[in-house]
Scaffold this active site. Structure first.
Site, PDB file in Angstrom:
ATOM      1  N   HIS A 178     -68.384  -3.405  16.660  1.00  0.00           N
ATOM      2  CA  HIS A 178     -67.863  -4.767  16.836  1.00  0.00           C
ATOM      3  C   HIS A 178     -68.757  -5.527  17.823  1.00  0.00           C
ATOM      4  O   HIS A 178     -68.690  -5.323  19.026  1.00  0.00           O
ATOM      5  CB  HIS A 178     -66.435  -4.710  17.360  1.00  0.00           C
ATOM      6  CG  HIS A 178     -65.645  -5.962  17.135  1.00  0.00           C
ATOM      7  ND1 HIS A 178     -66.214  -7.211  17.091  1.00  0.00           N
ATOM      8  CD2 HIS A 178     -64.308  -6.158  16.927  1.00  0.00           C
ATOM      9  CE1 HIS A 178     -65.273  -8.123  16.890  1.00  0.00           C
ATOM     10  NE2 HIS A 178     -64.104  -7.501  16.777  1.00  0.00           N
TER      11      HIS A 178
ATOM     12  N   HIS B 299     -66.939 -12.072  18.203  1.00  0.00           N
ATOM     13  CA  HIS B 299     -65.719 -12.621  18.797  1.00  0.00           C
ATOM     14  C   HIS B 299     -65.696 -12.662  20.318  1.00  0.00           C
ATOM     15  O   HIS B 299     -64.638 -12.602  20.939  1.00  0.00           O
ATOM     16  CB  HIS B 299     -64.496 -11.880  18.258  1.00  0.00           C
ATOM     17  CG  HIS B 299     -64.353 -11.996  16.776  1.00  0.00           C
ATOM     18  ND1 HIS B 299     -63.479 -11.248  16.042  1.00  0.00           N
ATOM     19  CD2 HIS B 299     -65.012 -12.789  15.881  1.00  0.00           C
ATOM     20  CE1 HIS B 299     -63.587 -11.564  14.764  1.00  0.00           C
ATOM     21  NE2 HIS B 299     -64.524 -12.503  14.643  1.00  0.00           N
TER      22      HIS B 299
ATOM     23  N   TYR C 187     -66.728 -10.470  22.468  1.00  0.00           N
ATOM     24  CA  TYR C 187     -66.608  -9.209  23.170  1.00  0.00           C
ATOM     25  C   TYR C 187     -67.980  -8.776  23.692  1.00  0.00           C
ATOM     26  O   TYR C 187     -68.973  -9.476  23.528  1.00  0.00           O
ATOM     27  CB  TYR C 187     -65.943  -8.171  22.270  1.00  0.00           C
ATOM     28  CG  TYR C 187     -64.554  -8.592  21.820  1.00  0.00           C
ATOM     29  CD1 TYR C 187     -63.666  -9.166  22.727  1.00  0.00           C
ATOM     30  CD2 TYR C 187     -64.138  -8.452  20.498  1.00  0.00           C
ATOM     31  CE1 TYR C 187     -62.403  -9.582  22.345  1.00  0.00           C
ATOM     32  CE2 TYR C 187     -62.867  -8.871  20.101  1.00  0.00           C
ATOM     33  CZ  TYR C 187     -62.007  -9.428  21.018  1.00  0.00           C
ATOM     34  OH  TYR C 187     -60.761  -9.841  20.636  1.00  0.00           O
TER      35      TYR C 187
END
Length: 344
Positions: free
Chosen positions: A154, A157, A159
């Protein structure tokens, strides 16, 4: 989609039923929510985790049930960075202080995501960066031990990995900041670490935010360039989302508003892509694949609303629909029973 329903990172009965329902509902791939690779990498105290071996048995149970329904199971490996230590939506959002069970977030630079509700993070030193890379490696090993079929790094977003990519959140002056090559360094190190333990025969995905939707931020041209490098580092698919790193970004939200990123990266970087974002109708999703705009369609909120969306979509598109045999008596005429499938 985060469920904010874990205690100390452990998957529970909710996760088994929630994810198992999507497998029963005809999904080809069932992806677990972002699983934190370290305790400090959680968005909230209720986040799922994969930072210790004790998490493996409960995760294995989920993977095995997903397989029994003919689907494949995957997991997002994540670190929330400066967006960590916040309350779950069930508890009103906002910062969770250490005295209340929170922790000190980390980031590439000491810049808070927003003036309120978020802590000022500590900038990672080189030892801290190396520890993050090792945490992703160990998390991938645990996912493999738990029987998962694919993992997704990931890097979207807002992060931690996205924070390193974007010049709006990364003000470093060392080898991890400044130039494009420096800002992508951590993502490539994480991908290499994951691939070192994740077998070549199993897919590796990377989720990116293709744009910050803000002047001077991470942009689609950089996303194409990164995708080319990810392909060369053993990544099989880029999951093309957007935004999340700028609190007040102006985003032109509309049905399929992010599909163009998947189409461009697929075309210009020569790598498989997944399209996401307000894809809600069967004909819409089918057209994206038929027209070559993406290789996969990932559904999130649509599948929260209707766990059987794939079965209903297949029927709407005139395809043979295979229902779980236990539900066949209530299935539409012409449906077939789905056999139990064991993982090869």
């Amino acid at each position: 989609m985060c469920q904010y329903s874990s205690l100390d990172g452990f998957a529970g009965e909710w996760h088994l039923v929630h994810l198992g329902s999507r497998a029963q509902g005809g999904a080809g791939l069932v992806t677990l929510e972002a699983a934190a690779v370290t305790p400090e990498g959680r968005i909230s105290p209720g986040d799922l985790g994969i930072w210790k071996d004790e998490h493996i048995p409960d995760l294995r149970r989920i993977a095995e049930f997903v397989h029994s329904q003919g689907a494949r199971a995957g997991m997002q490996l994540a670190h929330a960075g400066r967006k960590a230590s916040t309350a779950s939506p069930f508890h009103g959002h906002g910062l969770v202080l250490p005295a209340d069970g929170g922790w000190q977030p980390v980031a590439p630079s000491a810049i808070a995501f927003a003036p309120t509700d978020y802590a000022v993070p500590v900038a990672l030193d080189h030892a801290g960066i190396a520890a993050v890379v090792e945490a992703f490696r160990n998390a991938a090993r645990r996912a493999l031990d738990a029987g998962f079929d694919f993992v997704e790094v990931h890097a979207a977003h807002g992060y931690l990995l996205h924070e390193f990519l974007s010049p709006l959140s990364n003000l470093r002056t060392d080898q991890y900041g400044g130039s494009f090559d420096n800002r992508i360094r951590l993502v490539l190190e994480v991908v290499d670490a994951v691939r070192s333990v994740w077998p070549e025969r199993l897919p590796l995905f990377v989720r990116i935010s293709a744009t910050d939707w803000t002047e001077g931020g991470w942009n689609p041209d950089e996303s194409v360039a990164l995708a080319r490098l990810l392909r060369d580092h053993g990544v099989d698919l880029v999951d093309c989302s957007s935004s999340g790193n700028v609190a007040d970004a102006k985003i032109p939200v509309a049905p399929g508003y992010q599909v163009g990123f998947a189409a461009r990266i697929r075309r210009e970087a020569g790598i498989a892509t997944a399209a996401v974002g307000l894809i809600t109708e069967p004909a819409q999703a089918n057209a994206l694949i038929a027209e070559g705009q993406a290789d996969l369609v990932f559904l999130a909120r649509a599948m929260l609303r209707d766990p059987y969306w794939p079965l209903h979509a297949a029927a709407a598109l005139g395809e043979t629909v295979s229902w779980p045999k236990q539900y066949l008596r209530a299935a539409p005429e012409g449906s077939t029973a789905r056999p139990v499938v064991a993982r090869p």
